[in-house]
Design a protein around this motif. Structure first.
Motif, PDB file in Angstrom:
ATOM      1  N   LEU A  28       0.848  -1.187   0.000  1.00  0.00           N
ATOM      2  CA  LEU A  28       0.000   0.000   0.000  1.00  0.00           C
ATOM      3  C   LEU A  28       0.884   1.237   0.000  1.00  0.00           C
ATOM      4  CD1 LEU A  28      -2.612  -1.029   2.728  1.00  0.00           C
ATOM      5  CD2 LEU A  28      -2.830  -1.274   0.252  1.00  0.00           C
ATOM      6  N   GLY A  29       0.506   2.245  -0.770  1.00  0.00           N
ATOM      7  CA  GLY A  29       1.237   3.507  -0.760  1.00  0.00           C
ATOM      8  C   GLY A  29       0.698   4.410   0.333  1.00  0.00           C
ATOM      9  N   GLY A  30       1.611   5.068   1.056  1.00  0.00           N
ATOM     10  CA  GLY A  30       1.211   6.000   2.106  1.00  0.00           C
ATOM     11  C   GLY A  30       0.678   7.303   1.532  1.00  0.00           C
ATOM     12  N   SER A  31       0.439   8.286   2.402  1.00  0.00           N
ATOM     13  CA  SER A  31      -0.194   9.537   1.987  1.00  0.00           C
ATOM     14  C   SER A  31       0.654  10.338   1.008  1.00  0.00           C
ATOM     15  CB  SER A  31      -0.504  10.392   3.221  1.00  0.00           C
ATOM     16  OG  SER A  31       0.696  10.685   3.935  1.00  0.00           O
ATOM     17  N   ALA A  59      13.550  -7.417  -3.048  1.00  0.00           N
ATOM     18  CA  ALA A  59      12.725  -6.528  -3.865  1.00  0.00           C
ATOM     19  C   ALA A  59      13.274  -5.110  -3.838  1.00  0.00           C
ATOM     20  CB  ALA A  59      11.283  -6.525  -3.377  1.00  0.00           C
ATOM     21  N   THR A  60      13.179  -4.425  -4.963  1.00  0.00           N
ATOM     22  CA  THR A  60      13.410  -2.983  -5.031  1.00  0.00           C
ATOM     23  C   THR A  60      12.078  -2.327  -5.329  1.00  0.00           C
ATOM     24  OG1 THR A  60      15.670  -3.244  -5.860  1.00  0.00           O
ATOM     25  CG2 THR A  60      14.632  -1.103  -6.167  1.00  0.00           C
ATOM     26  N   ILE A  61      11.633  -1.457  -4.418  1.00  0.00           N
ATOM     27  CA  ILE A  61      10.376  -0.742  -4.621  1.00  0.00           C
ATOM     28  C   ILE A  61      10.708   0.656  -5.132  1.00  0.00           C
ATOM     29  CG2 ILE A  61       8.264   0.126  -3.553  1.00  0.00           C
ATOM     30  CD1 ILE A  61       8.481  -2.082  -1.499  1.00  0.00           C
ATOM     31  N   TYR A  62      10.196   0.980  -6.319  1.00  0.00           N
ATOM     32  CA  TYR A  62      10.373   2.306  -6.919  1.00  0.00           C
ATOM     33  C   TYR A  62       9.120   3.123  -6.642  1.00  0.00           C
ATOM     34  CZ  TYR A  62      14.264   0.233  -9.529  1.00  0.00           C
ATOM     35  OH  TYR A  62      15.433  -0.390  -9.882  1.00  0.00           O
ATOM     36  N   MET A  63       9.308   4.396  -6.258  1.00  0.00           N
ATOM     37  CA  MET A  63       8.184   5.231  -5.840  1.00  0.00           C
ATOM     38  C   MET A  63       8.312   6.647  -6.398  1.00  0.00           C
ATOM     39  SD  MET A  63       8.364   4.156  -1.850  1.00  0.00           S
ATOM     40  CE  MET A  63      10.140   4.061  -1.972  1.00  0.00           C
ATOM     41  N   ARG A  64       7.168   7.285  -6.600  1.00  0.00           N
ATOM     42  CA  ARG A  64       7.111   8.716  -6.874  1.00  0.00           C
ATOM     43  C   ARG A  64       6.249   9.379  -5.806  1.00  0.00           C
ATOM     44  NH1 ARG A  64       8.976  10.517 -11.860  1.00  0.00           N
ATOM     45  NH2 ARG A  64       9.248   8.915 -13.472  1.00  0.00           N
ATOM     46  N   VAL A  65       6.729  10.474  -5.239  1.00  0.00           N
ATOM     47  CA  VAL A  65       5.983  11.153  -4.181  1.00  0.00           C
ATOM     48  C   VAL A  65       4.899  12.038  -4.773  1.00  0.00           C
ATOM     49  CG1 VAL A  65       7.839  11.092  -2.469  1.00  0.00           C
ATOM     50  CG2 VAL A  65       7.714  12.995  -4.095  1.00  0.00           C
ATOM     51  N   GLU A 104      -0.611  -7.144   4.322  1.00  0.00           N
ATOM     52  CA  GLU A 104      -0.302  -5.887   3.677  1.00  0.00           C
ATOM     53  C   GLU A 104       0.899  -5.214   4.352  1.00  0.00           C
ATOM     54  OE1 GLU A 104      -3.834  -3.599   4.265  1.00  0.00           O
ATOM     55  OE2 GLU A 104      -4.929  -4.546   2.593  1.00  0.00           O
ATOM     56  N   ILE A 105       1.686  -4.484   3.553  1.00  0.00           N
ATOM     57  CA  ILE A 105       2.696  -3.610   4.127  1.00  0.00           C
ATOM     58  C   ILE A 105       2.483  -2.223   3.522  1.00  0.00           C
ATOM     59  CG2 ILE A 105       4.360  -5.460   4.461  1.00  0.00           C
ATOM     60  CD1 ILE A 105       5.943  -4.302   2.107  1.00  0.00           C
ATOM     61  N   LEU A 106       2.950  -1.215   4.225  1.00  0.00           N
ATOM     62  CA  LEU A 106       2.779   0.169   3.772  1.00  0.00           C
ATOM     63  C   LEU A 106       4.141   0.785   3.506  1.00  0.00           C
ATOM     64  CD1 LEU A 106       0.345   2.853   4.778  1.00  0.00           C
ATOM     65  CD2 LEU A 106       2.755   3.369   5.184  1.00  0.00           C
ATOM     66  N   VAL A 107       4.266   1.525   2.402  1.00  0.00           N
ATOM     67  CA  VAL A 107       5.479   2.287   2.133  1.00  0.00           C
ATOM     68  C   VAL A 107       5.100   3.757   2.029  1.00  0.00           C
ATOM     69  CG1 VAL A 107       6.700   0.413   0.982  1.00  0.00           C
ATOM     70  CG2 VAL A 107       5.277   1.935  -0.376  1.00  0.00           C
ATOM     71  N   ASP A 108       5.912   4.618   2.608  1.00  0.00           N
ATOM     72  CA  ASP A 108       5.650   6.040   2.562  1.00  0.00           C
ATOM     73  C   ASP A 108       6.981   6.781   2.640  1.00  0.00           C
ATOM     74  OD1 ASP A 108       4.186   8.332   2.317  1.00  0.00           O
ATOM     75  OD2 ASP A 108       3.212   8.220   4.272  1.00  0.00           O
TER      76      ASP A 108
END
Length: 417
Positions: free
Chosen positions: A337-340, A356-362, A409-413
């Motif tokens: 899950l993506g955080g706020s 795992a490598t998690i790629y994110m855009r804020v 579930e896990i959350l990334v933020d």
């Protein structure tokens, strides 16, 4: 009409697809074939003649064609096969697909596993709903790039650029090099859409005006574009009445976002993430169909081609292992899950079978020290900043995922430190 039978089939011969072919051959796949609709290899990087590619993988700055030449050479060395001028026009639920080729005619391809690497496409004018006429002189930035760099045509002389995606920024500089007057780059958001280095190298170095929180609200001209009306916008991205002004121009370039190219993915019955508009994938780049993998901009739009190639190589490796019966079907599915403050991210779920490598855009920029948070557990990574135009990443060990027990579930933020 005999089928084409392969171990691993790769659709698309851009940076993700070529790397997937290399990864598949290195992992032991006997027959790996890359299917490409174009007459040449390299995808979009054929037209990217500017430097800036390969710093992470090759440790030096290369142009797009130079970067792809190295990967194509790797692919040929390990025995990857290529079938050019081959349009994939239909996919079956089992991962087999049909191609049209001028020499072979219509053929069915039956692979043991597939890597989807079709890349992405630009958002066109019709998606923006800007009122006014529809004259000549309006192009996506990528179309203009191809016209100038590969076809030898100049789209126009007085240019306005809408959106600050990286291709738009690079084309602002390119048009200036060719003698055009670039009147300004207009971005509806309060921050740039592209990399900061491109703001500095493509706009600041050439004195090209950059307008944040402004957009084009009307187009003028009958046969040829004569000008655009621009206006400031409020916090809700709505034009502010009374701030309109006319900018005379003969060319409008659109750099307003990229969309993963996923008609074939949908045709194959692969589950699509409505936010990224790419397939849901796990850390193995495996889609909801275990024999179908996906990598690169077809999954999520990356900022650096190096990451596209790395993910492509990993997808090819795992597709080869699946084809050989050495990759188990996932027994766990831990949803991410993506955080706020995380707008886009990939992968979207974990199986715990590999790191795992998690790629994110804020969603909102943080221009000071911040950190990636992974919950549950005290899993953190420090960052100097986080910007919407640049991807952030965090590595998660398979052991961490396996230690979560019954957690679903896990959350990334990304938050301020």
């Amino acid at each position: 009409m005999s089928d084409i039978t392969v171990d691993v089939a790769v659709i698309g011969a851009g940076p993700a697809g070529i790397a997937a072919g290399v990864g598949a051959k290195k992992a032991g796949a006997e027959r790996v074939v890359i299917f490409e609709r174009d007459w040449d290899l390299g995808g979009i990087l054929q037209q990217c003649i500017h430097p800036g590619f390969g710093l992470h993988i090759f440790g030096e700055e290369l142009t797009g064609p130079e970067y792809m030449h190295r990967w194509i050479s790797k692919a040929r060395e390990v025995g990857v096969e290529f079938l050019m001028n081959s349009m994939v026009f239909h996919m079956e639920d089992d991962g087999s697909f049909w191609i049209m080729n001028p020499s072979l005619g219509i053929k069915k391809v039956t692979p043991k596993s597939v890597v989807l690497a079709m890349g992405c496409r630009e958002r066109p004018l019709g998606a923006l709903g800007i009122p006014g006429t529809r004259p000549a002189g309006i192009y996506t930035a990528g179309t203009a790039q191809r016209l100038v760099n590969m076809e030898g045509y100049m789209p126009g002389n007085k240019v306005v650029i809408l959106g600050s995606g990286d291709v738009g920024l690079i084309m602002a500089r390119r048009m200036a090099w060719e003698g055009a007057v670039v009147l300004g780059v207009y971005e509806i958001m309060p921050w740039p859409g592209g990399l900061r280095r491109n703001i500095a190298q493509c706009l600041d170095d050439y004195g090209i005006p950059f307008h944040l929180e402004e957009t084009v609200v009307e187009i003028h001209g009958k046969d040829r574009l004569e000008g655009v009306t621009v206006a400031k916008v409020d916090r809700n991205r709505k034009p502010i009445v009374g701030t309109e002004r006319l900018v005379g121009c003969d060319t409008l370039l659109l750099a307003v976002g990229l969309i993963p190219e996923n008609e074939l993915s949908r045709m194959a019955g692969v589950a699509i993430n409505p936010v990224t508009q790419g397939p849901y994938v796990n850390e193995l780049l495996q889609t909801s169909k275990p024999n179908i993998f996906a990598a690169g901009n077809v999954v999520i739009v990356y900022d650096l081609v190096d990451w596209v190639s790395k993910e492509g190589e990993r997808a090819g490796k795992n597709a080869a292992l699946f084809a050989a019966g050495e990759l188990k079907e996932p027994t766990r599915k831990i949803k991410i899950l993506g955080g706020s403050n995380v707008r886009l991210y990939s992968p979207q779920w974990l199986s715990g079978q590999a790191d795992a490598t998690i790629y994110m855009r804020v969603a909102q920029p943080i221009e000071k020290r911040c950190k990636v948070i992974v919950e549950p557990g005290a899993y953190e990574k420090q960052l100097r900043y986080a910007r919407p135009g640049e991807m952030s990443e965090v590595q998660i060990k398979a052991e961490y995922v396996q230690s979560l027990g019954d957690v679903a579930e896990i959350l990334v933020d990304i938050r301020e430190a």
